[in-house]
Enzyme design. Structure first.
Site, mmCIF file in Angstrom:
data_model
loop_
_atom_site.group_PDB
_atom_site.id
_atom_site.type_symbol
_atom_site.label_atom_id
_atom_site.label_comp_id
_atom_site.label_asym_id
_atom_site.label_seq_id
_atom_site.Cartn_x
_atom_site.Cartn_y
_atom_site.Cartn_z
ATOM 1 C CE1 TYR A 144 -2.404 3.179 2.318
ATOM 2 C CE2 TYR A 144 -3.802 2.311 0.643
ATOM 3 C CZ TYR A 144 -3.431 3.524 1.695
ATOM 4 O OH TYR A 144 -4.529 4.503 1.600
ATOM 5 C CG ASP A 239 6.149 3.692 0.439
ATOM 6 O OD1 ASP A 239 4.716 3.461 0.286
ATOM 7 O OD2 ASP A 239 6.206 4.276 1.599
ATOM 8 C CE LYS A 267 2.220 4.845 8.023
ATOM 9 N NZ LYS A 267 0.698 4.816 8.603
HETATM 10 P P1 KE4 Z 1 -0.815 8.261 4.735
HETATM 11 O O1 KE4 Z 1 -1.207 8.903 3.047
HETATM 12 O O2 KE4 Z 1 -1.703 7.522 5.062
HETATM 13 O O3 KE4 Z 1 -0.156 9.367 5.364
HETATM 14 O O4 KE4 Z 1 0.420 7.381 3.955
HETATM 15 C C1 KE4 Z 1 0.058 6.511 3.019
HETATM 16 C C2 KE4 Z 1 0.942 5.039 3.280
HETATM 17 C C3 KE4 Z 1 2.033 5.123 2.060
HETATM 18 N N1 KE4 Z 1 2.996 4.027 2.308
HETATM 19 C C4 KE4 Z 1 2.830 3.262 3.222
HETATM 20 C C5 KE4 Z 1 3.826 2.091 3.276
HETATM 21 C C6 KE4 Z 1 1.974 3.238 4.312
HETATM 22 O O5 KE4 Z 1 1.741 2.306 5.003
HETATM 23 C C7 KE4 Z 1 0.698 4.361 4.145
HETATM 24 C C8 KE4 Z 1 -0.219 4.269 5.293
HETATM 25 N N2 KE4 Z 1 -0.364 3.401 5.974
HETATM 26 C C9 KE4 Z 1 -1.570 2.929 6.551
HETATM 27 C C10 KE4 Z 1 -1.624 1.974 7.497
HETATM 28 N N3 KE4 Z 1 -0.794 0.900 7.301
HETATM 29 C C11 KE4 Z 1 -2.186 4.287 7.119
HETATM 30 C C12 KE4 Z 1 -3.692 3.921 7.848
HETATM 31 C C13 KE4 Z 1 -4.846 4.512 7.289
HETATM 32 O O6 KE4 Z 1 -5.164 4.337 6.054
HETATM 33 O O7 KE4 Z 1 -5.658 5.348 8.062
#
Ligand code: KE4
Length: 426
Positions: A144, A239, A267
């Site tokens: 993701y 990533d 994060k």
């Molecule tokens: P955000 O747009 O959610 O800040 O980041 C996207 C993203 C990009 N790359 C990786 C490896 C990520 O894990 C994420 C976002 N992680 C999820 C939980 N695994 C966010 C939680 C959510 O969607 O509320």
């Protein structure tokens, strides 16, 4: 657990917010039941609207590696806010945070701040396309990279949790530019490059996949991606939104000795505030406006209050021994879960790197999304609810990770041990 006030809040929230949440995976649809509304956190603990207390292993999905309301982060935010919330102009803090990131990640010669991991990944893909003049990208099933159109193809995290790995609303033309392969399958990657050799701008990969539970790169996988992208003139984007500053101060690329062309982050670098970042080779980042033709912008990019939190967080992580401490706590949590499973004769696979842990009710081994799908999701749901009822907050999804922080105490771990033994009893 008393949940009267959270229930009422959820009823109200659903009237004005889709699903009552601002991010789908928070909805508990992946595990059933209703989410508690959290009102405060401190250290390793959070409290909900009904004053139920939890030992927290969600850590806001990763950012809070030093626990909730870390004093130096809170103070930095307070001081910055008093000087003004946002200026839409360059500020000294942005230079300091960028320098900290570049010093921690030698492959990052220049970095651009944005406001989320999604923005970071979306922007990195655009820059890779601009730099190479190519349009396709390759990602891995179950990984993701945020919710930008082209990356919502066979996606993990909430997309997998809610069974929408290929989201509605993404035009077929966009999805057609995204090739997929199975994680840890270099032959599959080579086949895609043989079929699309000079069309692929980049591979984007989680160096440790943490959006399908946690799946580790097998020996040679990441180096193989580095070799293949070099061979075909494509870029390698790591990533590190989760792994950056999580599995070590230099992220997974330092751990595995891989030098990518670009890295995305989020994060932890925001200390709990909205920050994402993308960066890499200077010659690649020179594509980014105003230097180059790849446009990317943001009203609150590099926001001074968020940046102050990020600087305080990264400086706290420079304290010697921090990552050794995280490794010890992570190893203790792993032992607790393994012992609870053994005692209850439950098949359990744990994949862990430092303070990042994934668990599957599955004999394993687990090296790909296909392996993950053989896990017992119903068992995870019942484990989840038992842990929550006992005051232990773990991810409301079988396709996410658990995070320990520097402030998880022996008492927290003892409470977790007791709860896990009960939660894994049939
Ligand atoms: P955000 O747009 O959610 O800040 O980041 C996207 C993203 C990009 N790359 C990786 C490896 C990520 O894990 C994420 C976002 N992680 C999820 C939980 N695994 C966010 C939680 C959510 O969607 O509320």
């Amino acid at each position: 657990m008393e949940n009267r006030l959270s229930h009422r809040l959820f009823e109200e929230a659903q009237k004005v917010i889709p699903g009552g949440v601002n991010s789908p995976v928070r909805s508990f649809r992946g595990v059933g039941g209703e989410p508690p509304f959290i009102v405060r956190g401190r250290g390793s603990r959070v409290w909900d609207a009904d004053n139920n207390e939890y030992v927290d292993y969600l850590a806001s999905w990763g950012p809070l590696i030093m626990g909730h309301a870390h004093p130096s982060v809170v103070l930095a935010v307070q001081e910055a806010a008093k000087r003004g919330m946002s200026f839409g102009a360059p500020t000294p803090g942005e230079v300091e945070l960028a320098r900290l990131v570049c010093e921690a990640f030698p492959s990052v010669e220049m970095v651009r701040m944005v406001s989320s991991g999604t923005e970071a990944c979306m922007s990195a893909i655009r820059v890779a396309r601009a730099f190479t003049g190519r349009s396709k990208v390759l990602k891995f099933v179950g990984c993701y990279h945020g919710h930008s159109d082209g990356l919502l193809v066979k996606a993990g995290s909430g997309a997998a949790t809610l069974s929408v790995p290929d989201s509605a609303g993404v035009p077929a033309g966009y999805a057609a530019e995204t090739l997929v392969a199975d994680y840890n399958d270099l032959d599959g990657v080579r086949a895609q490059f043989e079929a699309h050799s000079d069309e692929i701008a980049a591979i984007i990969v989680e160096p440790i996949a943490a959006n399908m539970g946690v799946v580790l790169p097998q020996d040679g996988f990441l180096q193989g991606l580095r070799d293949i992208t070099k061979q075909y003139g494509s870029l390698l984007i790591l990533d590190e939104v989760i792994t950056g500053f999580r599995v070590g101060y230099g992220g997974a690329q330092a751990l595995y000795g891989i030098t990518p062309d670009m890295t995305t982050m989020g994060k932890i670098i925001g200390g709990g505030m909205p920050i994402g970042a993308y960066g890499g080779r200077a010659d690649v980042m020179e594509q980014v406006a105003p230097l180059g033709p790849a446009y990317q912008a943001g009203t609150l990019s590099g926001n001074p209050v968020a940046v102050a939190a990020g600087i305080a967080m990264l400086k706290s992580l420079q304290i010697p021994g921090i990552y050794e401490n995280l490794e010890e706590i992570g190893a203790e949590l792993e032992t607790i879960l393994r012992e609870a499973a053994q005692e209850n004769e439950r098949p359990l696979t744990i994949n862990r790197v430092g303070s990042l842990l994934g668990m599957f009710f599955n004999p394993g081994p687990i090296h790909s999304w296909e392996d993950v799908t053989k896990s017992d999701v119903e068992a995870y749901k019942s484990y989840f609810h038992s842990m929550m009822d006992q005051g232990i907050y773990v991810a409301p999804s079988a396709f996410e990770a658990a995070f320990v922080s520097t402030v998880h105490s022996p008492e927290d771990l003892e409470l977790t041990r007791v709860a896990a033994r009960k939660a894994m009893a049939r």
